[in-house]
Scaffold this motif. Structure first.
Motif, PDB file in Angstrom:
ATOM      1  N   LYS A   4      47.258  88.490  74.956  1.00 44.27           N
ATOM      2  CA  LYS A   4      46.760  87.116  75.050  1.00 44.27           C
ATOM      3  C   LYS A   4      47.288  86.260  73.910  1.00 44.27           C
ATOM      4  CE  LYS A   4      42.521  84.420  75.599  1.00 44.27           C
ATOM      5  NZ  LYS A   4      41.030  84.464  75.700  1.00 44.27           N
ATOM      6  N   GLN A   5      47.357  86.852  72.723  1.00 46.72           N
ATOM      7  CA  GLN A   5      47.863  86.121  71.556  1.00 46.72           C
ATOM      8  C   GLN A   5      49.383  86.199  71.479  1.00 46.72           C
ATOM      9  OE1 GLN A   5      46.078  87.267  67.826  1.00 46.72           O
ATOM     10  NE2 GLN A   5      46.940  85.516  66.720  1.00 46.72           N
ATOM     11  N   LEU A   6      49.947  87.348  71.825  1.00 48.85           N
ATOM     12  CA  LEU A   6      51.401  87.511  71.784  1.00 48.85           C
ATOM     13  C   LEU A   6      52.112  86.510  72.684  1.00 48.85           C
ATOM     14  CD1 LEU A   6      51.616  91.413  71.904  1.00 48.85           C
ATOM     15  CD2 LEU A   6      52.403  89.971  70.006  1.00 48.85           C
ATOM     16  N   TYR A 189      55.962  79.402  70.848  1.00 45.13           N
ATOM     17  CA  TYR A 189      55.980  80.384  69.763  1.00 45.13           C
ATOM     18  C   TYR A 189      56.223  81.809  70.270  1.00 45.13           C
ATOM     19  CZ  TYR A 189      54.477  76.950  66.273  1.00 45.13           C
ATOM     20  OH  TYR A 189      54.408  75.879  65.404  1.00 45.13           O
ATOM     21  N   ALA A 190      55.743  82.111  71.454  1.00 46.96           N
ATOM     22  CA  ALA A 190      55.987  83.446  72.014  1.00 46.96           C
ATOM     23  C   ALA A 190      57.483  83.682  72.181  1.00 46.96           C
ATOM     24  CB  ALA A 190      55.278  83.600  73.355  1.00 46.96           C
ATOM     25  N   LEU A 191      58.195  82.675  72.666  1.00 45.73           N
ATOM     26  CA  LEU A 191      59.644  82.784  72.836  1.00 45.73           C
ATOM     27  C   LEU A 191      60.339  82.880  71.492  1.00 45.73           C
ATOM     28  CD1 LEU A 191      62.308  82.697  74.343  1.00 45.73           C
ATOM     29  CD2 LEU A 191      62.048  80.212  74.576  1.00 45.73           C
ATOM     30  N   ARG A 231      54.493  83.632  63.442  1.00 43.15           N
ATOM     31  CA  ARG A 231      53.889  84.950  63.213  1.00 43.15           C
ATOM     32  C   ARG A 231      52.376  84.897  63.353  1.00 43.15           C
ATOM     33  NH1 ARG A 231      51.349  87.295  59.181  1.00 43.15           N
ATOM     34  NH2 ARG A 231      51.660  85.509  57.794  1.00 43.15           N
ATOM     35  N   GLN A 232      51.765  83.908  62.740  1.00 37.75           N
ATOM     36  CA  GLN A 232      50.312  83.805  62.799  1.00 37.75           C
ATOM     37  C   GLN A 232      49.812  83.467  64.198  1.00 37.75           C
ATOM     38  OE1 GLN A 232      48.779  81.235  59.697  1.00 37.75           O
ATOM     39  NE2 GLN A 232      50.126  82.147  58.151  1.00 37.75           N
ATOM     40  N   ALA A 233      50.536  82.585  64.891  1.00 36.12           N
ATOM     41  CA  ALA A 233      50.099  82.179  66.230  1.00 36.12           C
ATOM     42  C   ALA A 233      50.158  83.333  67.224  1.00 36.12           C
ATOM     43  CB  ALA A 233      50.953  81.017  66.726  1.00 36.12           C
ATOM     44  N   CYS A 239      55.231  92.587  62.177  1.00 31.13           N
ATOM     45  CA  CYS A 239      55.793  93.598  63.078  1.00 31.13           C
ATOM     46  C   CYS A 239      56.725  92.919  64.082  1.00 31.13           C
ATOM     47  CB  CYS A 239      54.678  94.311  63.846  1.00 31.13           C
ATOM     48  SG  CYS A 239      53.444  95.099  62.802  1.00 31.13           S
ATOM     49  N   ARG A 240      57.517  93.705  64.738  1.00 24.82           N
ATOM     50  CA  ARG A 240      58.318  93.161  65.834  1.00 24.82           C
ATOM     51  C   ARG A 240      57.405  92.772  66.995  1.00 24.82           C
ATOM     52  NH1 ARG A 240      63.856  96.056  67.893  1.00 24.82           N
ATOM     53  NH2 ARG A 240      65.277  94.976  66.469  1.00 24.82           N
ATOM     54  N   HIS A 241      57.703  91.641  67.596  1.00 32.65           N
ATOM     55  CA  HIS A 241      57.009  91.278  68.835  1.00 32.65           C
ATOM     56  C   HIS A 241      57.424  92.304  69.894  1.00 32.65           C
ATOM     57  CE1 HIS A 241      55.805  89.013  72.370  1.00 32.65           C
ATOM     58  NE2 HIS A 241      55.269  88.070  71.610  1.00 32.65           N
ATOM     59  N   PRO A 242      56.482  92.831  70.698  1.00 33.74           N
ATOM     60  CA  PRO A 242      56.849  93.835  71.707  1.00 33.74           C
ATOM     61  C   PRO A 242      58.003  93.415  72.611  1.00 33.74           C
ATOM     62  CG  PRO A 242      54.479  93.733  71.499  1.00 33.74           C
ATOM     63  CD  PRO A 242      55.025  92.621  70.646  1.00 33.74           C
ATOM     64  N   LEU A 243      58.079  92.126  72.948  1.00 35.66           N
ATOM     65  CA  LEU A 243      59.147  91.667  73.834  1.00 35.66           C
ATOM     66  C   LEU A 243      60.515  91.718  73.157  1.00 35.66           C
ATOM     67  CD1 LEU A 243      57.537  88.659  75.753  1.00 35.66           C
ATOM     68  CD2 LEU A 243      57.534  91.092  76.314  1.00 35.66           C
TER      69      LEU A 243
END
Length: 476
Positions: A4-6, A189-191, A231-233, A239-243
């Motif tokens: 949800k946050q990622l 931010y996710a992208l 990073r905060q959002a 850590c690396r974003h899973p995507l």
């Protein structure tokens, strides 16, 4: 980390990432809007004239950064579909929804398009040439009577010594695409977090850590604020974003298979050499003995025989090109397994390897990379091209950097040549410099002026860099 946050749809410019409650007929998600912002950008279009492997190649078959990015985008979306469906089917996360799967696919599709958007002309060798220029010449430039290398802070200095196209990509899409304001393309931010392969600064690089995220820097000192906001959002917390793992796998599949196909077409690698390499791999690893594995050698030979039966003019070409497609499908399956089998570690931020590690595809990926290196990258033809490229990059860096140190510096006077060199720099990039240097210290301004030149040179296409060099050297 939680999806949800990622999958944060927040942007830098005035939006919470939530759909506006109105009667708008625009039903696109925020990530679908990102796609259209990227496709319509000049920076993306310039990729059509940037090298993937073969610099300044006149063939219309050989891949460019644009065609490579489209392939990565396609593979990324396919992997997103596979992995998202697996998470849903096996209930790996009770909070994961079909909409999240759709968002993942859209983010990866966009990330594939921009993952190389910050790369300089002449491919990865262009990055090497820029890094080596700084290593040799940063101490020779003078600022207030001191070597520039001494005037900068350690992180600023290391940013140049470790110049990196990945960090440049984040910088370009968040600041340099100066269309509306200083927020660049203003992507979600996710992208943005997905394209940060290495979530560490230049002073945090640790190639001996054993963790893939520490191999290179992911952002410049100048872009630390936007990185922290992202990073905060997203809740990635260093850590690396899973995507990012999925994007990297898509990139690896695209370039390692494409390099072999391009090498074959250009005559660097023959069908028989590829066959012999696969035979050696099978002898060493027992590759293909288990029916669950992908027998790469058997596939190639079967396709060759099929090509002969079909009466193909070149059964070798028929075999290699169709084999590449089969290999890509196999590697997509391997990367899917690599993510889903390490799902908990990836979501905790403790997974340290790429997605092919420990899969049946790992040895094949290693071989593809090794073959490209031995047959193509170390060939006299490529070496000659890279020497030429180095001459071009070094000349441009010499001329522009000397002028940049004096630019916007009341204690220095630009001579007639310096003025002309600065005039060549994009007004867009100079506007960006003035916007972000306002109120900064003299050291920070100096650092941003040096970045101004790397920004400009990285924005050049191969042919523009070559043409500008020839014009400035009076080569007609």
């Amino acid at each position: 980390m939680e999806w949800k946050q990622l999958l944060s749809a927040e942007r830098s410019r005035g939006t919470s990432g939530k759909m506006r409650v109105n009667r708008s007929t625009d039903l696109r998600s925020e990530f679908e809007k990102d796609y259209h912002r990227i496709i319509g950008s000049a920076s993306f279009r310039r990729l059509q004239d940037k090298t993937q492997v073969f610099p300044l190649d006149k063939s219309d078959f050989i891949r460019t950064r644009l065609t490579h990015s489209l392939e990565v985008s396609s593979f990324g979306k396919s992997l997103g579909q596979n992995i998202g469906e697996n998470i849903l089917a096996y209930k790996r996360d009770p909070d994961f929804t079909p909409r999240m799967k759709e968002d993942i696919c859209n983010i990866l599709q966009c990330a594939g398009l921009i993952h190389d958007i910050g790369n300089p002309p002449f491919g990865h060798f262009g990055e090497t040439a820029i890094r080596e220029w700084f290593e040799k010449h940063l101490s020779e430039l003078r600022f207030k009577g001191r070597p520039v290398a001494e005037a900068l802070t350690p992180q600023m200095r290391e940013d140049f010594y470790n110049f990196e196209g990945n960090a440049q990509a984040l910088r370009l899409v968040t600041k340099l695409h100066y269309l509306v304001d200083e927020h660049g393309m203003n992507l979600t931010y996710a992208l943005l977090n997905t394209i940060v392969k290495y979530p560490v600064p230049s002073t945090g690089i640790d190639k001996s850590s054993g963790n893939i995220k520490d191999k290179k820097m992911g952002y410049y000192y100048a872009d630390e604020e936007i990185f922290e906001a992202v990073r905060q959002a997203t809740g990635a917390e260093g850590c690396r974003h899973p995507l990012t793992f999925i994007l990297e796998a898509a990139d690896d599949i695209a370039y390692k298979t494409a390099d072999i196909e391009d090498a074959f077409i250009k005559g660097f690698l023959s069908y028989y050499q590829l066959r012999n390499e696969l035979e050696e791999l099978q002898k060493k690893c027992g590759f293909g003995e288990n029916e669950d594995k992908f027998n790469a050698l058997e596939k190639l030979e079967t396709l060759y025989e099929r090509g002969k039966m079909r009466g193909e003019q070149s059964p070798e070409e028929y075999a290699v090109k169709n084999w590449i497609v089969k290999v890509q499908g196999f590697l997509i399956s391997c990367a899917t397994f690599g993510f889903t089998s390490n799902y908990e570690q990836i979501m905790k931020g403790t997974y340290c390897n790429d997605l092919f590690h420990g899969t049946f595809g790992e040895k094949l990926m290693d071989l593809l990379g090794d073959m490209a290196y031995r047959y193509v990258f170390t060939s006299p033809q490529i070496y000659k091209m890279e020497v030429t490229e180095s001459v071009i990059i070094n000349f441009l860096m010499d001329k522009f950097m000397a002028a940049a140190v004096k630019y916007d510096n009341p204690e220095e006077k630009l001579d007639s040549i310096d003025k002309r060199m600065i005039s060549f720099v994009s007004d867009n990039y100079k506007s960006c410099y003035h916007s972000h240097s306002r109120g900064r210290s003299e050291t920070e301004k100096l650092y941003l002026r040096l970045l101004l030149i790397t920004d400009y040179i990285c924005g050049m296409t191969d042919s523009y860099a070559k043409r500008l060099y020839q014009e400035l050297k009076a080569i007609f």
